[in-house]
Motif scaffolding. Sequence first.
Motif, PDB file in Angstrom:
ATOM      1  N   LEU A  22       0.973  -1.344   0.014  1.00  0.00           N
ATOM      2  CA  LEU A  22      -0.087  -0.102   0.096  1.00  0.00           C
ATOM      3  C   LEU A  22       0.812   1.114  -0.080  1.00  0.00           C
ATOM      4  O   LEU A  22       0.551   2.317  -0.533  1.00  0.00           O
ATOM      5  CB  LEU A  22      -0.897   0.067   1.272  1.00  0.00           C
ATOM      6  CG  LEU A  22      -2.234  -1.025   1.151  1.00  0.00           C
ATOM      7  CD1 LEU A  22      -2.717  -1.161   2.512  1.00  0.00           C
ATOM      8  CD2 LEU A  22      -3.211  -0.309   0.141  1.00  0.00           C
ATOM      9  N   ALA A  23       2.065   1.222   0.649  1.00  0.00           N
ATOM     10  CA  ALA A  23       3.021   2.201   0.522  1.00  0.00           C
ATOM     11  C   ALA A  23       3.538   2.685  -0.851  1.00  0.00           C
ATOM     12  O   ALA A  23       4.152   3.624  -1.058  1.00  0.00           O
ATOM     13  CB  ALA A  23       4.061   2.020   1.767  1.00  0.00           C
ATOM     14  N   HIS A  24       3.423   1.715  -1.719  1.00  0.00           N
ATOM     15  CA  HIS A  24       4.159   1.792  -3.003  1.00  0.00           C
ATOM     16  C   HIS A  24       3.428   2.844  -3.912  1.00  0.00           C
ATOM     17  O   HIS A  24       1.957   2.962  -3.654  1.00  0.00           O
ATOM     18  CB  HIS A  24       4.139   0.530  -3.569  1.00  0.00           C
ATOM     19  CG  HIS A  24       4.769   0.496  -5.148  1.00  0.00           C
ATOM     20  ND1 HIS A  24       6.014   0.583  -5.164  1.00  0.00           N
ATOM     21  CD2 HIS A  24       4.047   0.498  -6.261  1.00  0.00           C
ATOM     22  CE1 HIS A  24       6.430   0.482  -6.513  1.00  0.00           C
ATOM     23  NE2 HIS A  24       5.278   0.324  -7.043  1.00  0.00           N
ATOM     24  N   SER A  25       3.825   3.685  -4.628  1.00  0.00           N
ATOM     25  CA  SER A  25       3.153   4.906  -4.978  1.00  0.00           C
ATOM     26  C   SER A  25       2.603   4.468  -6.459  1.00  0.00           C
ATOM     27  O   SER A  25       1.768   5.111  -6.978  1.00  0.00           O
ATOM     28  CB  SER A  25       4.134   6.086  -5.492  1.00  0.00           C
ATOM     29  OG  SER A  25       5.344   5.752  -6.260  1.00  0.00           O
ATOM     30  N   LEU A  30      -0.936  -8.311  -7.263  1.00  0.00           N
ATOM     31  CA  LEU A  30      -1.093  -9.202  -6.408  1.00  0.00           C
ATOM     32  C   LEU A  30      -0.989 -10.755  -7.022  1.00  0.00           C
ATOM     33  O   LEU A  30      -1.719 -11.301  -7.732  1.00  0.00           O
ATOM     34  CB  LEU A  30      -2.331  -9.284  -5.613  1.00  0.00           C
ATOM     35  CG  LEU A  30      -2.656 -10.505  -4.311  1.00  0.00           C
ATOM     36  CD1 LEU A  30      -1.267 -10.637  -3.519  1.00  0.00           C
ATOM     37  CD2 LEU A  30      -3.753 -10.404  -3.617  1.00  0.00           C
ATOM     38  N   ILE A  31       0.024 -11.564  -6.695  1.00  0.00           N
ATOM     39  CA  ILE A  31       0.142 -12.925  -7.432  1.00  0.00           C
ATOM     40  C   ILE A  31      -0.464 -13.708  -6.068  1.00  0.00           C
ATOM     41  O   ILE A  31       0.336 -13.891  -5.020  1.00  0.00           O
ATOM     42  CB  ILE A  31       1.575 -13.104  -7.814  1.00  0.00           C
ATOM     43  CG1 ILE A  31       1.931 -12.337  -8.943  1.00  0.00           C
ATOM     44  CG2 ILE A  31       1.450 -14.807  -8.381  1.00  0.00           C
ATOM     45  CD1 ILE A  31       3.432 -12.606  -9.245  1.00  0.00           C
ATOM     46  N   ALA A  54      -9.515  -2.443  -4.002  1.00  0.00           N
ATOM     47  CA  ALA A  54     -10.021  -3.165  -5.457  1.00  0.00           C
ATOM     48  C   ALA A  54      -9.440  -2.818  -6.651  1.00  0.00           C
ATOM     49  O   ALA A  54      -9.290  -3.519  -7.703  1.00  0.00           O
ATOM     50  CB  ALA A  54     -11.237  -2.380  -5.481  1.00  0.00           C
ATOM     51  N   ASN A  55      -8.464  -1.738  -6.607  1.00  0.00           N
ATOM     52  CA  ASN A  55      -7.562  -1.519  -7.802  1.00  0.00           C
ATOM     53  C   ASN A  55      -6.318  -2.442  -7.969  1.00  0.00           C
ATOM     54  O   ASN A  55      -5.547  -2.397  -9.056  1.00  0.00           O
ATOM     55  CB  ASN A  55      -6.999  -0.106  -7.622  1.00  0.00           C
ATOM     56  CG  ASN A  55      -6.089   0.342  -6.698  1.00  0.00           C
ATOM     57  OD1 ASN A  55      -6.247  -0.128  -5.583  1.00  0.00           O
ATOM     58  ND2 ASN A  55      -5.627   1.194  -6.977  1.00  0.00           N
ATOM     59  N   TRP A  56      -5.955  -3.283  -7.199  1.00  0.00           N
ATOM     60  CA  TRP A  56      -4.898  -4.108  -7.268  1.00  0.00           C
ATOM     61  C   TRP A  56      -5.201  -5.239  -8.485  1.00  0.00           C
ATOM     62  O   TRP A  56      -6.184  -5.919  -8.318  1.00  0.00           O
ATOM     63  CB  TRP A  56      -4.462  -4.918  -6.065  1.00  0.00           C
ATOM     64  CG  TRP A  56      -3.785  -4.098  -4.950  1.00  0.00           C
ATOM     65  CD1 TRP A  56      -3.717  -2.769  -4.633  1.00  0.00           C
ATOM     66  CD2 TRP A  56      -3.166  -4.473  -3.636  1.00  0.00           C
ATOM     67  NE1 TRP A  56      -2.801  -2.368  -3.872  1.00  0.00           N
ATOM     68  CE2 TRP A  56      -2.652  -3.438  -3.171  1.00  0.00           C
ATOM     69  CE3 TRP A  56      -3.250  -5.570  -3.129  1.00  0.00           C
ATOM     70  CZ2 TRP A  56      -1.966  -3.641  -1.711  1.00  0.00           C
ATOM     71  CZ3 TRP A  56      -2.628  -6.024  -1.716  1.00  0.00           C
ATOM     72  CH2 TRP A  56      -2.000  -4.737  -1.462  1.00  0.00           C
TER      73      TRP A  56
END
Length: 173
Positions: A22-25, A30-31, A54-56
């Motif tokens: 989540l901290a990634h900009s 997600l695998i 939901a956007n992953w």
Amino acid sequence: MRHLVIGGARSGKSRFAQDLALAHSGEVCLIVTAEVLDAEMAERVAKHRAERPANWRVVEAPLALPAAIRSEAQAGACVLVDCLTLWLSNILCTQPDTLPAQLEDLSAAVASAQGTLLMVSNEVGWSIVPENKLARLFRDEQGRLNQQLARLCDKVTLVAAGLPLHLKTGAAR
């Protein structure tokens, strides 16, 4: 940056790894390695879906994890693998004769990963010696897998009771 997050069942390791993602900009991929084979697993998967953004983008790789890492772990990307333990179990239960080659392929994929690669794995060696051959093989192989990936990773974090203990904070060796 390659980061291995290990811990026992319900230790908080997946939550910790998700918080890192989540901290990634940028975008997060997600695998997932779980297969829905019964109602109980379907409930677990539904709960995980509800808890993550939901956007992953989600890639299902119950067996083809090395290929998925190669495809997704590119410069600037953030890839979260959850989890290595289910992948290993899937291999042992469906393709046990391929295990050495699969482990070598996974190590090569991790070593060549670019961007941010977060991997979740269980620490299963802190209990009694299992009573059956398959369970002992699984425990042994999981321990070897964790050791191999810890060597390849820049960071290794053990999570217990929801608290992270940073075991390795420097470059891979």
